[in-house]
Write a protein that holds these residues in place. Structure first.
Motif, PDB file in Angstrom:
ATOM      1  N   ARG A  18       1.089  -1.129   0.165  1.00 59.43           N
ATOM      2  CA  ARG A  18      -0.089   0.255  -0.056  1.00 59.43           C
ATOM      3  C   ARG A  18       0.433   1.302   0.176  1.00 59.43           C
ATOM      4  N   LEU A  19       0.233   1.913  -1.001  1.00 57.01           N
ATOM      5  CA  LEU A  19       1.152   3.513  -1.210  1.00 57.01           C
ATOM      6  C   LEU A  19       0.805   4.572   0.713  1.00 57.01           C
ATOM      7  N   VAL A  20       1.774   5.709   0.768  1.00 53.12           N
ATOM      8  CA  VAL A  20       1.308   5.800   1.418  1.00 53.12           C
ATOM      9  C   VAL A  20       2.135   7.766   1.842  1.00 53.12           C
ATOM     10  N   SER A  21       0.554   8.590   2.291  1.00 53.14           N
ATOM     11  CA  SER A  21       2.053   9.586   2.135  1.00 53.14           C
ATOM     12  C   SER A  21       3.258   9.879   3.200  1.00 53.14           C
ATOM     13  N   SER A  22       3.940  10.455   2.814  1.00 56.42           N
ATOM     14  CA  SER A  22       5.299  11.404   3.742  1.00 56.42           C
ATOM     15  C   SER A  22       4.382  12.351   4.283  1.00 56.42           C
ATOM     16  N   ILE A  23       3.926  13.276   3.632  1.00 57.39           N
ATOM     17  CA  ILE A  23       3.466  14.521   4.401  1.00 57.39           C
ATOM     18  C   ILE A  23       2.422  14.502   4.881  1.00 57.39           C
ATOM     19  N   VAL A  24       1.749  14.493   6.064  1.00 55.71           N
ATOM     20  CA  VAL A  24       0.288  14.135   6.840  1.00 55.71           C
ATOM     21  C   VAL A  24      -0.032  15.461   7.043  1.00 55.71           C
ATOM     22  N   ALA A  25      -0.980  15.894   7.081  1.00 51.73           N
ATOM     23  CA  ALA A  25      -2.078  16.834   8.137  1.00 51.73           C
ATOM     24  C   ALA A  25      -1.414  17.363   9.487  1.00 51.73           C
ATOM     25  N   GLU A  26      -1.221  15.597  10.023  1.00 53.27           N
ATOM     26  CA  GLU A  26      -1.017  15.591  11.509  1.00 53.27           C
ATOM     27  C   GLU A  26      -0.495  14.714  11.803  1.00 53.27           C
ATOM     28  N   LEU A  27       0.876  15.216  13.034  1.00 55.34           N
ATOM     29  CA  LEU A  27       1.221  13.553  13.621  1.00 55.34           C
ATOM     30  C   LEU A  27       0.640  13.127  14.361  1.00 55.34           C
ATOM     31  N   PRO A  28       0.350  11.758  14.858  1.00 54.91           N
ATOM     32  CA  PRO A  28      -0.135  11.143  16.029  1.00 54.91           C
ATOM     33  C   PRO A  28       0.595  11.819  17.603  1.00 54.91           C
ATOM     34  N   LEU A  29      -0.363  12.232  18.461  1.00 59.01           N
ATOM     35  CA  LEU A  29       0.009  12.088  19.884  1.00 59.01           C
ATOM     36  C   LEU A  29       1.135  11.502  20.021  1.00 59.01           C
ATOM     37  N   SER A  30       1.990  12.753  20.521  1.00 59.90           N
ATOM     38  CA  SER A  30       3.002  11.624  21.043  1.00 59.90           C
ATOM     39  C   SER A  30       4.526  11.323  20.209  1.00 59.90           C
ATOM     40  N   SER A  31       3.982  12.538  19.057  1.00 59.97           N
ATOM     41  CA  SER A  31       5.600  11.597  17.487  1.00 59.97           C
ATOM     42  C   SER A  31       6.331  12.532  18.580  1.00 59.97           C
ATOM     43  N   PRO A  32       7.373  11.859  18.227  1.00 58.22           N
ATOM     44  CA  PRO A  32       8.551  12.736  18.331  1.00 58.22           C
ATOM     45  C   PRO A  32       9.151  14.030  17.113  1.00 58.22           C
ATOM     46  N   VAL A  33       9.226  15.305  17.389  1.00 62.85           N
ATOM     47  CA  VAL A  33       9.118  16.053  16.417  1.00 62.85           C
ATOM     48  C   VAL A  33      11.173  16.275  16.613  1.00 62.85           C
ATOM     49  N   THR A  34      11.676  16.237  15.477  1.00 64.67           N
ATOM     50  CA  THR A  34      13.053  16.598  15.212  1.00 64.67           C
ATOM     51  C   THR A  34      14.004  17.434  15.018  1.00 64.67           C
ATOM     52  N   VAL A  35      12.560  18.682  14.094  1.00 70.17           N
ATOM     53  CA  VAL A  35      13.178  19.192  13.489  1.00 70.17           C
ATOM     54  C   VAL A  35      11.778  20.510  13.792  1.00 70.17           C
ATOM     55  N   PRO A  36      11.944  21.427  15.108  1.00 68.44           N
ATOM     56  CA  PRO A  36      11.349  22.427  14.982  1.00 68.44           C
ATOM     57  C   PRO A  36      10.663  22.873  14.236  1.00 68.44           C
ATOM     58  N   ARG A  37       9.419  23.857  14.047  1.00 68.32           N
ATOM     59  CA  ARG A  37       8.722  24.536  13.092  1.00 68.32           C
ATOM     60  C   ARG A  37       9.468  26.054  12.770  1.00 68.32           C
ATOM     61  N   HIS A  38       9.180  26.864  13.633  1.00 68.70           N
ATOM     62  CA  HIS A  38      10.712  27.677  13.326  1.00 68.70           C
ATOM     63  C   HIS A  38      12.368  27.443  12.576  1.00 68.70           C
ATOM     64  N   TYR A  39      13.129  26.323  12.710  1.00 70.57           N
ATOM     65  CA  TYR A  39      14.127  25.241  11.824  1.00 70.57           C
ATOM     66  C   TYR A  39      13.518  25.235  10.455  1.00 70.57           C
ATOM     67  N   ALA A  40      12.271  24.742  10.533  1.00 70.69           N
ATOM     68  CA  ALA A  40      12.094  23.956   9.229  1.00 70.69           C
ATOM     69  C   ALA A  40      12.442  25.238   7.777  1.00 70.69           C
ATOM     70  N   ASP A  41      12.957  25.195   6.947  1.00 71.39           N
ATOM     71  CA  ASP A  41      12.642  26.336   5.902  1.00 71.39           C
ATOM     72  C   ASP A  41      12.799  26.026   4.418  1.00 71.39           C
ATOM     73  N   CYS A  42      13.398  24.859   3.822  1.00 74.79           N
ATOM     74  CA  CYS A  42      12.759  24.303   2.738  1.00 74.79           C
ATOM     75  C   CYS A  42      12.698  22.919   2.599  1.00 74.79           C
ATOM     76  N   ILE A  43      11.750  22.753   2.230  1.00 72.70           N
ATOM     77  CA  ILE A  43      11.165  21.116   1.940  1.00 72.70           C
ATOM     78  C   ILE A  43      11.499  20.313   0.230  1.00 72.70           C
ATOM     79  N   ILE A  44      12.284  19.910   0.053  1.00 77.35           N
ATOM     80  CA  ILE A  44      12.170  19.050  -1.577  1.00 77.35           C
ATOM     81  C   ILE A  44      11.443  17.394  -1.697  1.00 77.35           C
ATOM     82  N   THR A  45      10.702  17.600  -1.847  1.00 76.39           N
ATOM     83  CA  THR A  45      10.747  16.143  -2.736  1.00 76.39           C
ATOM     84  C   THR A  45      10.037  16.301  -4.278  1.00 76.39           C
ATOM     85  N   GLU A  46      10.032  14.760  -5.083  1.00 71.50           N
ATOM     86  CA  GLU A  46      10.073  14.410  -6.385  1.00 71.50           C
ATOM     87  C   GLU A  46       9.083  15.159  -7.267  1.00 71.50           C
ATOM     88  N   TYR A  47       8.102  16.086  -6.104  1.00 69.78           N
ATOM     89  CA  TYR A  47       7.478  16.644  -7.135  1.00 69.78           C
ATOM     90  C   TYR A  47       7.556  18.340  -6.317  1.00 69.78           C
TER      91      TYR A  47
END
Length: 90
Positions: A18-47
């Motif tokens: 089954r194909l699943v998206s790596s980009i999701v609307a929300e993270l499940p509760l208690s998911s670790p966030v390794t890159v805080p929002r204020h550090y995210a700058d550029c996101i690159i996918t094949e699209y």
């Protein structure tokens, strides 16, 4: 003065095929966030490339949906509307 670039596959295939998206609307509760929002700058996918630094949450969602796997974009847009406009005021 550099930029933080995060490269992500837009989707991945699970063991059961089954194909699943790596980009999701929300993270499940208690998911670790390794890159805080204020550090995210550029996101690159094949699209494409999304420069999300200094954007609002809604703007970030729109930019990330544009570089998500095409099969999941409509679903992500619908979920974003539910999150940001819960009373249907769009």
């Amino acid at each position: 003065g550099g930029r933080a670039m995060t490269l992500v596959k837009s989707a991945r295939t699970l063991k059961e095929g089954r194909l699943v998206s790596s980009i999701v609307a929300e993270l499940p509760l208690s998911s670790p966030v390794t890159v805080p929002r204020h550090y995210a700058d550029c996101i690159i996918t094949e699209y494409g490339f999304a420069h999300i630094k200094n954007m609002t949450r809604q703007q970030r969602a729109e930019a990330l949906i544009e570089i998500a796997h095409p099969e999941f974009r409509d679903e992500l847009r619908a979920r974003a509307k539910e999150i940001f406009y819960p009373k249907g005021d769009w």
